[in-house]
Design a protein around this motif. Structure first.
Motif, short mmCIF file in Angstrom:
data_model
loop_
_atom_site.label_atom_id
_atom_site.label_comp_id
_atom_site.label_asym_id
_atom_site.label_seq_id
_atom_site.Cartn_x
_atom_site.Cartn_y
_atom_site.Cartn_z
N TYR A 1 0.72 -1.23 0.03
CA TYR A 1 0.00 -0.01 0.10
C TYR A 1 0.88 1.34 -0.15
CZ TYR A 1 -4.17 -3.05 0.70
OH TYR A 1 -5.00 -3.88 0.56
N ALA A 2 0.66 1.90 -1.19
CA ALA A 2 1.50 3.15 -1.30
C ALA A 2 0.77 4.17 -0.66
CB ALA A 2 1.65 3.48 -2.71
N ILE A 3 1.75 5.31 -0.66
CA ILE A 3 1.02 6.65 0.20
C ILE A 3 0.41 7.48 -0.90
CG2 ILE A 3 1.81 8.66 1.66
CD1 ILE A 3 3.91 6.77 2.91
N TYR A 4 -0.73 7.86 -0.66
CA TYR A 4 -1.31 8.93 -1.67
C TYR A 4 -1.82 9.82 -0.88
CZ TYR A 4 -1.26 4.88 -5.04
OH TYR A 4 -0.66 4.10 -5.76
N GLY A 5 -2.05 11.01 -1.56
CA GLY A 5 -2.88 12.22 -0.91
C GLY A 5 -1.91 13.26 -0.23
N GLU A 6 -0.74 13.12 -0.24
CA GLU A 6 0.33 13.94 0.32
C GLU A 6 0.12 15.31 -0.39
OE1 GLU A 6 4.31 11.89 1.40
OE2 GLU A 6 3.99 11.34 -0.49
N GLU A 7 -0.64 15.61 -1.34
CA GLU A 7 -0.96 16.98 -1.73
C GLU A 7 -1.67 17.70 -0.82
OE1 GLU A 7 -3.80 14.14 -3.78
OE2 GLU A 7 -1.71 14.23 -3.35
N MET A 8 -2.33 17.05 0.03
CA MET A 8 -3.30 17.70 0.97
C MET A 8 -2.42 18.58 2.07
SD MET A 8 -6.76 16.77 0.85
CE MET A 8 -6.17 17.23 -0.85
N TYR B 1 0.36 7.44 9.04
CA TYR B 1 0.38 8.50 8.23
C TYR B 1 -0.64 8.16 7.00
CZ TYR B 1 2.49 11.75 4.79
OH TYR B 1 2.63 12.77 3.81
N ILE B 2 -0.83 7.01 6.42
CA ILE B 2 -1.80 6.84 5.40
C ILE B 2 -3.11 7.18 5.88
CG2 ILE B 2 -2.67 5.06 4.08
CD1 ILE B 2 -0.18 3.67 3.65
N PHE B 3 -3.62 6.49 7.09
CA PHE B 3 -4.85 6.72 7.63
C PHE B 3 -5.03 8.23 7.99
CE2 PHE B 3 -7.71 7.30 11.26
CZ PHE B 3 -8.82 6.59 10.74
N LYS B 4 -3.98 9.08 8.47
CA LYS B 4 -4.33 10.38 8.80
C LYS B 4 -4.56 11.29 7.47
CE LYS B 4 -2.53 10.75 13.34
NZ LYS B 4 -2.66 9.18 13.83
N LEU B 5 -3.87 10.87 6.22
CA LEU B 5 -4.08 11.38 5.06
C LEU B 5 -5.45 11.18 4.58
CD1 LEU B 5 -0.87 10.96 3.07
CD2 LEU B 5 -1.72 13.10 3.99
N LYS B 6 -5.92 9.87 4.79
CA LYS B 6 -7.19 9.65 4.34
C LYS B 6 -8.32 10.46 5.26
CE LYS B 6 -5.33 7.94 2.03
NZ LYS B 6 -5.04 8.36 0.55
N VAL B 7 -8.07 10.69 6.39
CA VAL B 7 -9.13 11.70 7.20
C VAL B 7 -9.22 13.10 6.57
CG1 VAL B 7 -9.50 12.71 9.56
CG2 VAL B 7 -8.78 10.15 9.19
#
Length: 481
Positions: A231-238, A461-467
């Motif tokens: 599972y990669a890390i997505y949403g870092e642009e947030m 980190y992944i979960f907090k990005l999803k939030v």
């Protein structure tokens, strides 16, 4: 027959094997939760009920239309419903009618009720969507917890393989007199600790799988498992956006704000509905009725020169043909009942008119109802303000949590890289006898812990990005993992 039974057995066994090998992806888990969750099913029923209320409100604009009918059989002394004269006989009577009414004006209460019903249905829909987002987030968190536990288990098993090899090498060195027996005991202790940690990690995987299965309302815990994947890390642009931009987007997209705004509109409609009771109600009505009886009817001719009370006539019973009875003052003729269709046309009647109901004094009920509605509207307004404040606070907290998780993840990456180098260096030194087994096991344990910390930091980190993405307005079913 035996071949047939063998074939059926093979098919069943193959099907069972396929079922046991099924692995659930995150999207499948989320969809399963959205389809089976009891709270979502209740929210869907709330939407259906709200739509029924909306249909009721629309129906208030239509005229009322009602029909009535009655049939009775009478014996003894009764009044003939067509002639309204008393008669002692058995007869059948029937009546029927149709009535309609329409409200021309009611202070716009029907209009405001229709608007309120539409808003209530919209609020129920927003509530369902918010519940879906919340449940999707819970499922994602549980899913990531399973992945984290599995990754930690992989780290422990991988390192234990190294320890097993080290144990064999150390045994050979001790047997050859190259290394002291203390080194072997140290490696054996390390191996026992690692096996204990593996058992604990396996239990953690099973517990997290059961927890996820329970969330999905899956009873078959033994065959339930999730799909493997990196599972990669997505949403870092947030994190490249300002919190204020995310807050503004959240105020427009988040369903809790939409619910609070809709509830305020509903409360304002309630005020208008209550005010409408001050106005007169104007309605029109129309009615048609008719009746029939098979009783004989009296036809009497009064002698104007010698009037006599009708009580002096008495009753004459007759059946079949017309019978005439003469008295000093009356000629009374008993006539058989007219045909059914003839009576319906002869005895029908209509009524129509306009009705106005003007409220004058009602014990302050209308006035107090308006005051209560205004208070509720003010409460809804305050609730909207509080919802926006809570949302702003939650977005800031989620933003800071994501930033903190990123820093922890970056630090864990550096620590893991450093511990990997230290472990590799220590391994080389141990193999040439420059350090003892205790020092090497400490280096290896630090490397294991660094790998576990890295896994934990990554999925946190992944979960907090999803939030943060959810607050920004990304639908739960479109979150990328």
């Amino acid at each position: 027959m035996k071949k047939l039974l063998l074939f059926v057995f093979i098919v069943i066994s193959a099907s069972s094997g396929i079922a046991q090998q099924q692995e659930w992806t995150l999207q499948q888990c989320i969809q399963r939760a959205l389809d089976e969750n009891i709270q979502i099913r209740q929210a869907e029923l709330d939407i259906e009920a709200a739509n029924i209320d909306k249909s009721d409100a629309i129906g208030n604009f239509l005229p009322s239309l009602n029909a009535n009918a009655s049939v009775s059989r009478n014996t003894g002394l009764n009044f003939n419903p067509t002639s309204n004269l008393a008669t002692t006989t058995q007869f059948l009577s029937a009546s029927g009618g149709i009535n309609t009414g329409y409200t021309l004006f009611d202070g716009l209460q029907n209009f405001n009720r229709a608007q309120r019903a539409k808003l209530s249905a919209l609020s129920a829909q927003y509530g369902l969507e918010k519940l879906q987002d919340d449940i999707a987030l819970v499922v994602a968190n549980s899913y990531l917890q399973v992945i984290l536990n599995k990754e930690n288990l992989k780290v422990l098993k991988s390192q234990n393989e190294v320890t097993t090899q080290q144990l064999q090498q150390t045994q050979e060195l001790v047997d050859g007199g190259v290394s002291p027996r203390g080194d072997l005991l140290e490696v054996q202790a390390q191996n026992a600790t690692e096996i204990q940690n593996i058992v604990a990690a396996e239990n953690a995987v099973q517990i997290s799988l059961i927890s996820l299965a329970q969330t999905l309302l899956i009873r078959d815990y033994k065959t339930f498992d999730i799909a493997e994947g990196d599972y990669a890390i997505y949403g870092e642009e947030m994190l490249m956006m300002s919190p204020q931009n995310i807050i503004e987007s959240a105020k427009e997209e988040r369903n809790e704000v939409k619910i609070a705004e809709t509830n305020l509109e509903i409360a304002e409609e309630d005020v208008q509905i209550a005010k409408g009771a001050f106005w007169p109600t104007i309605s029109v009505f129309f009615g048609y009725n008719t009746r029939y009886t098979n009783a004989t009817s009296f036809r009497q001719d009064l002698d104007q020169n010698n009037p006599t009370s009708i009580n002096e006539i008495g009753f004459v019973q007759a059946t079949g043909q017309t019978v005439v009875a003469e008295t000093p003052n009356f000629v009374t003729e008993l006539v058989g009942a007219d045909p059914f269709i003839d009576q319906l046309s002869q005895n029908d009647g209509v009524g129509y008119g306009l009705q106005i109901n003007i409220p004058i004094l009602n014990g302050f009920q209308v006035r107090n109802s308006v005051k209560r509605s205004k208070i509720n509207a003010e409460r809804a307004k305050i609730n909207l303000e509080q919802t926006k404040l809570d949302l702003e606070s939650n977005v800031y907290q989620a933003y800071l949590d994501a930033q903190g998780a990123l820093k922890s993840y970056e630090a864990a990456q550096k620590a893991a890289e450093s511990q990997e180098l230290a472990y590799s260096y220590g391994k080389d030194r141990y193999e040439v006898g420059l350090i003892n087994a205790f020092d090497f096991s400490q280096s290896k344990q630090r490397y294991d812990n660094a790998q576990i910390d890295l896994n934990r930091a990554k999925y946190d980190y992944i979960f907090k990005l999803k939030v943060l993405e959810l607050y920004f307005g990304v639908p739960a079913d479109q979150l990328k993992f």
